[in-house]
Design a protein around this motif. Sequence first.
Motif, PDB file in Angstrom:
ATOM      1  N   GLN A  73     -51.928  -7.121  -5.071  1.00  0.00           N
ATOM      2  CA  GLN A  73     -51.770  -7.239  -3.624  1.00  0.00           C
ATOM      3  C   GLN A  73     -50.930  -6.101  -3.059  1.00  0.00           C
ATOM      4  OE1 GLN A  73     -53.459  -8.901  -1.746  1.00  0.00           O
ATOM      5  NE2 GLN A  73     -53.700 -11.058  -2.251  1.00  0.00           N
ATOM      6  N   GLU A  76     -53.039  -3.035  -2.871  1.00  0.00           N
ATOM      7  CA  GLU A  76     -53.968  -3.105  -1.758  1.00  0.00           C
ATOM      8  C   GLU A  76     -53.287  -2.686  -0.459  1.00  0.00           C
ATOM      9  OE1 GLU A  76     -57.529  -4.317  -1.687  1.00  0.00           O
ATOM     10  OE2 GLU A  76     -56.999  -3.339  -3.573  1.00  0.00           O
ATOM     11  N   LYS A  77     -52.084  -3.174  -0.230  1.00  0.00           N
ATOM     12  CA  LYS A  77     -51.364  -2.826   0.995  1.00  0.00           C
ATOM     13  C   LYS A  77     -51.030  -1.337   1.034  1.00  0.00           C
ATOM     14  CE  LYS A  77     -47.102  -3.348   3.577  1.00  0.00           C
ATOM     15  NZ  LYS A  77     -47.756  -2.732   4.746  1.00  0.00           N
ATOM     16  N   MET A 221     -51.003 -15.260  -1.919  1.00  0.00           N
ATOM     17  CA  MET A 221     -50.551 -13.972  -2.443  1.00  0.00           C
ATOM     18  C   MET A 221     -51.422 -13.515  -3.605  1.00  0.00           C
ATOM     19  SD  MET A 221     -46.400 -14.402  -2.207  1.00  0.00           S
ATOM     20  CE  MET A 221     -46.033 -12.668  -2.451  1.00  0.00           C
ATOM     21  N   THR A 222     -51.999 -14.478  -4.331  1.00  0.00           N
ATOM     22  CA  THR A 222     -52.822 -14.155  -5.491  1.00  0.00           C
ATOM     23  C   THR A 222     -54.260 -13.822  -5.108  1.00  0.00           C
ATOM     24  OG1 THR A 222     -51.517 -15.681  -6.847  1.00  0.00           O
ATOM     25  CG2 THR A 222     -53.658 -15.018  -7.712  1.00  0.00           C
ATOM     26  N   SER A 224     -55.888 -14.034  -1.607  1.00  0.00           N
ATOM     27  CA  SER A 224     -56.361 -13.720  -0.272  1.00  0.00           C
ATOM     28  C   SER A 224     -56.571 -12.220  -0.065  1.00  0.00           C
ATOM     29  CB  SER A 224     -55.370 -14.232   0.778  1.00  0.00           C
ATOM     30  OG  SER A 224     -55.833 -13.942   2.087  1.00  0.00           O
ATOM     31  N   SER A 225     -57.603 -11.892   0.707  1.00  0.00           N
ATOM     32  CA  SER A 225     -57.832 -10.512   1.140  1.00  0.00           C
ATOM     33  C   SER A 225     -57.350 -10.295   2.566  1.00  0.00           C
ATOM     34  CB  SER A 225     -59.329 -10.178   1.066  1.00  0.00           C
ATOM     35  OG  SER A 225     -59.806 -10.296  -0.259  1.00  0.00           O
ATOM     36  N   ALA A 229     -51.533 -11.518   3.333  1.00  0.00           N
ATOM     37  CA  ALA A 229     -51.476 -12.051   1.967  1.00  0.00           C
ATOM     38  C   ALA A 229     -50.077 -11.962   1.368  1.00  0.00           C
ATOM     39  CB  ALA A 229     -52.481 -11.320   1.077  1.00  0.00           C
ATOM     40  N   LEU A 230     -49.411 -10.816   1.534  1.00  0.00           N
ATOM     41  CA  LEU A 230     -48.074 -10.651   0.940  1.00  0.00           C
ATOM     42  C   LEU A 230     -47.024 -11.525   1.606  1.00  0.00           C
ATOM     43  CD1 LEU A 230     -47.805  -6.834   0.150  1.00  0.00           C
ATOM     44  CD2 LEU A 230     -47.856  -8.735  -1.462  1.00  0.00           C
TER      45      LEU A 230
END
Length: 434
Positions: A73, A76-77, A221-222, A224-225, A229-230
């Motif tokens: 995650q 991704e951010k 957090m695990t 979600s897109s 999410a974070l």
Amino acid sequence: MKNSLKLLLLSTLFMFSSAQQSLANEVELDRIAAVVNSGVVLESEVQDLIESVTLQAKKNNQTLPSDRALRIQVMEKLINDAIIMQLGERMGVQISDAQLDETLANMARENNLTLDQFRQALIADGVDYEKYRESARNELISGEVRRASLRRRIYISPQEVANLLAAMKEQTNADVEYRLGHILIEFPTNPKQADINAAKERAEKVLELLNEGSDFTNIAMTSSSGANALQGGDLGWKTINEMPTLFSELVDGQAKGSIFGPIRTGLGFSIVKLVDVRGRQTVEIEEVKASHILIKPSIILSEAKAEALLQGFIDKINAGEADFAELAKEHSEGPTSVRGGDLGWSEPSKYDPAFADALASLDINEIHKPFRSSFGWHIAKLTGRRTLDATAQMNENRAYQLLYNRKFNMEGTRWIKELRDEAYIEVLESGNSK
């Protein structure tokens, strides 16, 4: 903007000093974690963000997903951030040191501190102030890029506004706010039926785990897109009119703790949790009345000359040799020049962040020294300040803003997905590329 910037910086972007680490660790921290187009994400950035999310979770007594899931995650951010910053560079979006210092000074004032006291408080908490400062600059740039890009993609028809106004007048739940959690199981680009079926299967598995008592924050957090999410999928407090219509139809009148889904949208399958319900809080908003003179730099007029020209105007005004409104009529660029630079009454948040920050530092009838926004160089004069009860506002502007916020959030997810689809992304530690 100001509140979201502060929340994001304080909750997810604390950067910690590594002065005591060994040379071997320093080499490891400087490793490249991902290649994003012509740029990179460094391992040090990944570790900084993991550390800050972990610290925030401990403060909030939240459980965290596995180290691997959290890292995914965070990556991704940071990849999204890198893409947006690269776009900002191509667009020529810049935040000067003066703009940045002004934003930080306003954040300090909100905490009843001077800028120096604010800096010392961060250092005392173990925060590397220079990293924090650059994170603030990046957030300001990112916000400006996002707003400029999405503004062109959002259209709100007069009929939509009229329909919402009519609905608001008939509502019996206007004084209720809902706090929502959100998990998005995203579709790939141009999904085939098999992709949709696979996403639905994942969403149903997530829903099953939640119904069996698994922690919503942890799973968000695990899995979600979504953009939140974070933050454990937290969408914050919203009225019925401020949330997507699909969600509002489900949560209205339901008990807190209820979980809904999977809900199919254009982006994927959503799972929504009604975390809490409360009576709507009285919200007061400040409006400011201001005038400005705008000078846009060009090939002929440099940045320095534009700033100097505006400073000369201030000197003439202070000496009683010129009038602000007359100077605006003669020299200001943009539609307000014919009104002597008068911007009328407005919420500060509707202005460019640099402009809003400048007004926040002024007393009535005070003129701000020349400053740079994304539009050019300004001087601004604050001519009024007033407080309104926002909970009582049910007019056309309010309805338009509610509709805009709904579409902004949905369109923002589509926008970043499109940017990612067009980007070259290679995550080095896993060997995967996209």
